[in-house]
Design an enzyme around this catalytic site. Structure first.
Site, short mmCIF file in Angstrom:
data_model
loop_
_atom_site.label_atom_id
_atom_site.label_comp_id
_atom_site.label_asym_id
_atom_site.label_seq_id
_atom_site.Cartn_x
_atom_site.Cartn_y
_atom_site.Cartn_z
N GLU A 1 44.85 64.42 34.30
CA GLU A 1 44.64 63.89 33.55
C GLU A 1 45.21 62.57 33.96
OE1 GLU A 1 48.69 64.35 29.95
OE2 GLU A 1 49.24 65.06 32.99
N LYS B 1 45.37 63.03 23.12
CA LYS B 1 46.29 64.69 23.06
C LYS B 1 47.00 64.79 22.39
CE LYS B 1 49.70 65.96 27.37
NZ LYS B 1 50.40 65.26 28.02
N CYS C 1 47.32 69.14 30.04
CA CYS C 1 48.54 69.40 30.53
C CYS C 1 49.33 70.31 29.74
CB CYS C 1 48.89 68.01 31.22
SG CYS C 1 50.48 68.87 32.07
N SER D 1 72.21 62.73 62.54
CA SER D 1 73.91 62.42 62.37
C SER D 1 73.70 64.15 63.43
CB SER D 1 74.74 62.96 61.53
OG SER D 1 74.53 64.21 60.45
#
Length: 706
Positions: A45, A114, A175, A356
């Site tokens: 896309e 789309k 999509c 840490s």
């Protein structure tokens, strides 16, 4: 004899607005597709401009440069004699659409816009694009003059149409249309379209691959046919990582699987399929035939071109078993690839991490080590782009990485920032992990800086704040903790900018954050402390998943230092030690466990529950462990803490998105950051419900006794 077609799909690591780089990768994918015998090539896309352009889609420059790239593709000899399907934005009648442009031999066949836009979670497509709402309708699109000169076409077909070759018919989805309940592929399949393609920009989330694969498989299981999916790969310049997973399915079976995580900028996947298998599969389904006989037909754009071959010696691709990654593997690979893209594209010389000795910073260190491991593996396998990138990063044109530990020492600096409140055990754990992954490790003490800052406060106010252990108030205690945390952030950035300079090396380092998604949700960190960084690879990952990931790294990379790190209780070590031992733990400070936090996060974000709804759900779920009053107290405590700390989400370090209950205010979780933290109305409703439940229980108890 059969009608065998070879189709190609791609996973491309495109980058928003990198038109030159995007063009090169598209051409490379087309050339690879041709080499593998494909007659049709599908790309991801918006591959021409990059998916993550965001508000750059408003700019006419983006549209102009996209057409300039399209012109380069049309005139390239690489694109001849193969149907090419590319993605770009197109302005039609002053309306901006997310489109597929399908062309063959310097002729544009179809521009397909789309129809279903992604507009939830991380996606805001309706902000930039308009969905094409005219099902099965087409219009004329007047091409820009630069394209007209190349193609000799003044107008082309624009809309919801399909491509009819001499031997088959091809339809497009984009999509989100695959995920929609009324996906176009249903009607396309009923109308005889044998090949449906999907060009995706689908991001990675933990455990999401199963859903995507099941959707693709199911498209052809009920309706028959071939389904070809392409996807983006890489970070594209944002918090998301697009994870590839290109695939091809036929008649309910996956026949080709692309890699989910890879450092390859271009991956091309092909499959050879027999269209006769589609015909026979569909003809056997009587209910499908009945529906197909009544379907409204699509407009067909006819093209004098054939995809199929009658070569009897060519064997169709066989079904395969999809190989899924475990969540631990996904954490090891996804954020590592995302970090690699950020490092090479930001043109920095490496990473800096305040280490840490806890699970979070150790997980971040392990992800960097995994990145180095993947880089070395790719170089060994001949990936020249990775080799060029790593040589530029280390500023050595002759360097070839052989070992992940050695590469780690060149590009990764860790630092333990001790204070008088630090335990010897965390110092030892951090040092040992740094040794095992090979990072350049620094140990320093921040007490001098902390005392200087508190001294300034005392000089101005005449007051000396004290820790709670020494008789101070909660306000004093919290302020003294925050000073330590913020000093660490200042030192982290100073060292990131100048530590390579002190070693006679060029460049600067990207500072890595290490706050997990649960701590962000609760707000259990100091605003602008060392959780504030350039990027955070674990900001979308839960503490529970990180614990499992630590165990995975222990077993996979033989990092034995992780054994003691995993066993130690999480602690910030910002309060004084008691007899040399840690007196502070994260879960005690938060007033809730990390397991509970994950539950709250999923109910708040995914199930969209406020305080009252969450109480009603948990009073049932936790009925074997807690009374209604106790559940009410827990829910109220979470929402108070959430409301008080929500403002911290506005300054959250850009984090790898891996969990769909992320509280990231910047893109994903759009909620207020100034709340009435007392939640008076909501909490009153909870109290009324608790009272009703307690009265009911008392009544039931009385009846049983009676």
């Amino acid at each position: 004899m059969g009608r065998k077609v070879t189709v190609a799909t791609c996973a491309l690591n495109q980058w928003a607005l990198d038109f030159e780089g995007n063009l090169g990768r598209i051409l490379q994918s087309i050339e690879l597709a041709r080499t593998k015998g494909a007659r049709y090539r599908l790309g991801p896309e918006l591959e021409i401009c990059g998916y993550g352009c965001a508000d750059h889609f408003y700019e006419s420059d983006t549209l102009l440069h996209s057409f300039q790239v399209l012109a380069k593709l049309l005139e390239s000899p690489v694109t001849q004699d193969i149907i090419c399907d590319v993605g770009m934005p197109v302005l039609h009648k002053n309306v901006r659409y997310n489109c597929r442009v399908i062309f063959l031999n310097k002729k544009i066949l179809l521009i397909r816009p789309k129809m279903a836009l992604a507009n939830g979670g991380n996606y805001r497509e309706l902000r930039w694009f308009t969905p094409w709402s005219k099902a099965r309708q087409v219009e004329e699109y007047f091409l820009p003059r630069m394209i007209q000169k190349l193609t000799g076409q003044e107008t082309v077909t624009f809309g919801d149409a399909v491509i009819a070759t001499k031997d088959t018919c091809i339809g497009s989805e984009i999509c989100e249309e695959l995920w929609a309940p009324n996906s176009p592929h249903i009607a396309m399949g009923l109308d005889g379209i044998e090949i449906v393609t999907n060009s995706s920009g689908s991001h990675h989330e933990l455990r999401k691959a199963h859903t995507r694969v099941d959707l693709v498989r199911s498209t052809t299981a009920k309706n028959g046919g071939i389904y070809v999916l392409a996807n983006l790969r890489g970070c594209d310049g944002d918090r998301l990582y697009y994870d590839g997973c290109a695939m091809i399915s036929v008649n309910g079976h996956i026949v080709a699987q692309g890699s989910q995580f890879s450092l390859d900028d271009v991956e091309v996947l092909t499959a050879t399929l027999d269209l006769e298998d589609v015909s026979s599969y569909r003809a056997e389904i009587s209910s499908r035939s009945l529906a197909a006989s009544q379907v409204q037909p699509y407009h067909r754009v006819k093209v004098d071109f054939a995809l199929s071959s009658h070569d009897v010696w060519v064997s169709p691709s066989e079904p395969i078993q999809w190989r899924y990654h475990s969540p631990e593997e996904e954490i090891s690979l996804g954020p590592a690839c995302w970090l690699w893209d950020y490092l090479r594209r930001s043109k920095q010389a490496g990473f800096f991490l305040p280490l840490s000795g806890g699970i979070d910073s150790s997980s971040t260190a392990c992800i960097v080590f995994s990145m180095c491991y993947q880089v070395c593996k790719n170089v060994k396998n001949g990936n020249q782009q990775v080799l060029l990138d790593v040589r530029r990063i280390v500023n050595d044109e002759t360097y070839t990485p052989q070992d992940a530990r050695e590469l780690c020492g060149r590009i990764f600096t860790t630092c333990y920032m001790a204070s008088e409140n630090s335990s010897q055990s965390t110092q030892d754990m951090a040092r040992l992990l740094a040794e095992q992954i090979g990072s350049y490790h620094i140990k320093l003490n921040i007490d001098m800086a902390v005392k200087a800052i508190v001294g300034i406060f005392t000089l101005v106010t005449g007051k000396i704040p004290q820790f709670r252990l020494h008789g101070g108030s909660s306000r004093e205690n919290l302020a003294l903790q925050n000073v330590q945390a913020r000093v660490r952030m200042l030192l982290a950035y100073l060292l990131a900018q100048l530590s390579l300079w002190t070693r006679g090396m060029p460049g600067a380092l990207l500072v890595l954050g290490s706050a997990n998604v649960d701590e962000s949700l609760r707000g259990y960190f100091t605003k602008y402390d060392c959780s504030s960084a350039d990027i955070n690879p674990i900001g979308g990952i839960s503490k529970t998943d990180l614990r499992h990931f630590i165990q995975y790294c222990l077993e996979t990379f033989q990092l034995t230092a992780l054994r003691s790190i995993s066993a130690a209780p999480p602690t910030a070590e910002l309060e004084p030690l008691e007899d040399g031992q840690v007196s502070q733990t994260d879960e005690a400070d938060m007033g809730m466990t990390y397991a509970e936090l994950s539950v709250y996060g999923r109910l708040r974000k995914i199930s969209k529950m406020g305080p009252y709804s969450m109480f009603c759900r948990l009073v049932s779920t936790w009925k074997e462990m807690w009374t209604p009053t106790q559940v009410a107290d827990k829910v109220k405590h979470f929402f108070r803490s959430y409301a008080i700390n929500r403002h911290k989400m506005t300054s959250l370090t850009p984090s790898y998105h891996a969990e769909n209950y992320s509280p990231d205010d910047n893109r994903f979780d759009l909620r207020p950051f100034l709340y009435n933290s007392g939640w008076p109305w909501q909490f009153h409703c909870i109290d009324e419900k608790v009272l009703a439940l307690e009265e009911r229980d008392e009544q039931q108890t009385f009846e049983e006794i009676d």
